[in-house]
Design an enzyme around this catalytic site. Structure first.
Site, PDB file in Angstrom:
ATOM      1  N   GLU A 204      -3.503   7.646  -3.976  1.00 24.95           N
ATOM      2  CA  GLU A 204      -3.487   6.171  -3.285  1.00 24.95           C
ATOM      3  C   GLU A 204      -3.126   5.236  -4.443  1.00 24.95           C
ATOM      4  O   GLU A 204      -3.824   5.329  -5.314  1.00 24.95           O
ATOM      5  CB  GLU A 204      -4.685   6.104  -2.563  1.00 24.95           C
ATOM      6  CG  GLU A 204      -4.730   4.659  -1.635  1.00 24.95           C
ATOM      7  CD  GLU A 204      -5.828   4.493  -1.106  1.00 24.95           C
ATOM      8  OE1 GLU A 204      -6.147   4.676   0.168  1.00 24.95           O
ATOM      9  OE2 GLU A 204      -6.631   3.705  -1.732  1.00 24.95           O
TER      10      GLU A 204
ATOM     11  N   TYR B 116       1.058  -1.170   0.126  1.00 20.37           N
ATOM     12  CA  TYR B 116       0.104  -0.069  -0.019  1.00 20.37           C
ATOM     13  C   TYR B 116       0.951   1.208   0.003  1.00 20.37           C
ATOM     14  O   TYR B 116       1.832   1.192   0.661  1.00 20.37           O
ATOM     15  CB  TYR B 116      -0.966  -0.026   1.082  1.00 20.37           C
ATOM     16  CG  TYR B 116      -1.685   1.286   1.407  1.00 20.37           C
ATOM     17  CD1 TYR B 116      -3.000   1.558   0.685  1.00 20.37           C
ATOM     18  CD2 TYR B 116      -1.235   2.728   1.920  1.00 20.37           C
ATOM     19  CE1 TYR B 116      -3.662   2.588   0.949  1.00 20.37           C
ATOM     20  CE2 TYR B 116      -1.859   3.797   1.935  1.00 20.37           C
ATOM     21  CZ  TYR B 116      -3.010   3.706   1.324  1.00 20.37           C
ATOM     22  OH  TYR B 116      -3.769   4.604   1.467  1.00 20.37           O
TER      23      TYR B 116
END
Length: 379
Positions: free
Chosen positions: A189, A101
């Site tokens: 993101e 992530y």
């Protein structure tokens, strides 16, 4: 303002962040053509502005060309969390060794951007932070200095333990921060950021949220808005000068101010209820606004009770009360309404509502408890 994955990836690609080969399509036949371009196996991904696409069946892998058309037909037209799928991303299937992530957002407590990374990619990062906080790596970014190489190298080496990958990770972080700053984002993101079998880092998914308050200086961001992909009631509310967010509970909330909205929803959950939405009438009021607000709230069949929680300053409580009474006269409202009106002209408001079917409450907790109880009775 949210944009689709394919739009975010186009921004990433222009900035030099590696992304898979893929095409956005709007029909099954276009999907078939796109699969020839990207090859099989391929992944078909619904383009909607909500999460949970995979769980809803909006993301499918196809291993043969002849399976592309029927799979695209199944995904296009399906509804995910109330939004119809009209766009599909046909993406090459990448051999994945591991998932990570990577994101940048604003840490309001630190009053500066923060880089967040984790080896637990591919899942909801909020859940990872809750259950395994030790897996979350952070670096606060001084806006005057920007993201510093030592920060990304430290995190990169913790994730990969490899100098070459750490260098590639650092480059991606710098480009991501450049996008974050230059386009006034509230979030950028990559989840997952994947390490492929041949040792490359790739943004397999992408999310960008723009700061609504900065849209006026970014026509290029506004041009990416997809009205078809947004909640219709949110668009209607915005046009009427209201802020409306649809949620999944059964207590409709009309408030004034985002802070009061958050506090109201927290109390609803504390007393065992679930907010169906929040609708902010803003810092000024008029009976017409309340009529519009009630119409929007009542268009949600899940709403079993309405809570009106107003702290009157510029907003006049008697205007709110007049709007409520007018809305009740105009429509056959069957759900109970609980109102807590304090502040400017609150006495006038109470007098106006005295002969109406609205339940009046003086305290916030009292009002919330009553609204939650009425919603439960209506099940």
């Amino acid at each position: 303002m949210k944009i689709h994955e394919y739009q975010a990836k186009q921004i990433f690609a222009r900035a030099g962040i590696p992304t898979p080969r893929e095409q956005m399509v709007k029909s099954p036949n276009e999907a078939k053509q796109a699969s020839i371009a990207v090859g099989v196996p391929a992944v078909l991904k619904a383009q909607v502005l909500v999460g949970g696409r995979g769980k809803a069946g909006g993301v499918k892998r196809v291993d043969r060309f002849e399976d592309v058309l029927p799979t695209a037909e199944k995904i296009l037209g399906m509804t995910i969390k109330g939004l119809k799928v009209t766009k599909l991303l046909v993406s090459e299937c990448v051999p994945i060794k591991s998932e990570f992530y990577l994101g940048i957002t604003v840490d309001r407590s630190a009053r500066q951007p923060v880089l967040i990374a984790s080896a637990a990619g591919g899942v909801e990062i909020e859940e990872v932070a809750k259950t395994s906080p030790e897996k979350i790596l952070k670096a606060e970014i001084d806006p005057l200095l920007g993201i510093l190489p030592f920060q990304t190298r430290t995190i990169g080496f913790s994730l990969f333990g490899d100098l070459k990958l750490t260098s590639a990770f650092t480059t991606i972080c710098q480009k991501l921060y450049q996008i974050f700053v230059e386009r006034d984002c509230s979030l950028v993101e990559i989840n997952p950021l994947v390490l492929t079998d041949d040792g490359k880092l790739l943004a397999l998914d992408a999310k960008i949220n723009f700061d609504d308050n900065a849209l006026f200086r970014h026509p290029e961001n506004e041009a990416l808005r997809d009205p078809e992909g947004e909640e219709p009631k949110e668009i209607e509310a915005k046009a009427a000068g209201l802020s409306y967010i649809k949620l999944s509970g059964n207590v409709g909330c009309i408030v004034n101010g985002a802070g009061l909205a958050m506090a109201t929803m927290d109390l609803i959950k504390r007393y065992g209820g679930e907010p169906a939405n929040f609708l902010d009438v803003g810092g000024s009021s008029s009976p017409e606004k309340m009529i519009t607000a009630m119409r929007i709230i009542l268009s949600d069949p899940n709403v079993k009770a309405i809570l009106v929680n107003i702290f009157g300053g510029i907003t006049r409580c008697d205007d709110i009360a007049q709007g409520l009474i007018a809305a009740i006269k105009k429509a056959d409202i069957k759900v109970p309404i609980v109102a807590r009106l304090v502040g400017t002209n609150a006495e006038k408001a109470c007098a106006l509502l005295a002969d109406s079917p609205v339940y009046s409450a003086t305290g916030m907790s009292e009002a919330v408890k009553l609204a939650v109880a009425k919603a439960k009775e209506a099940r």
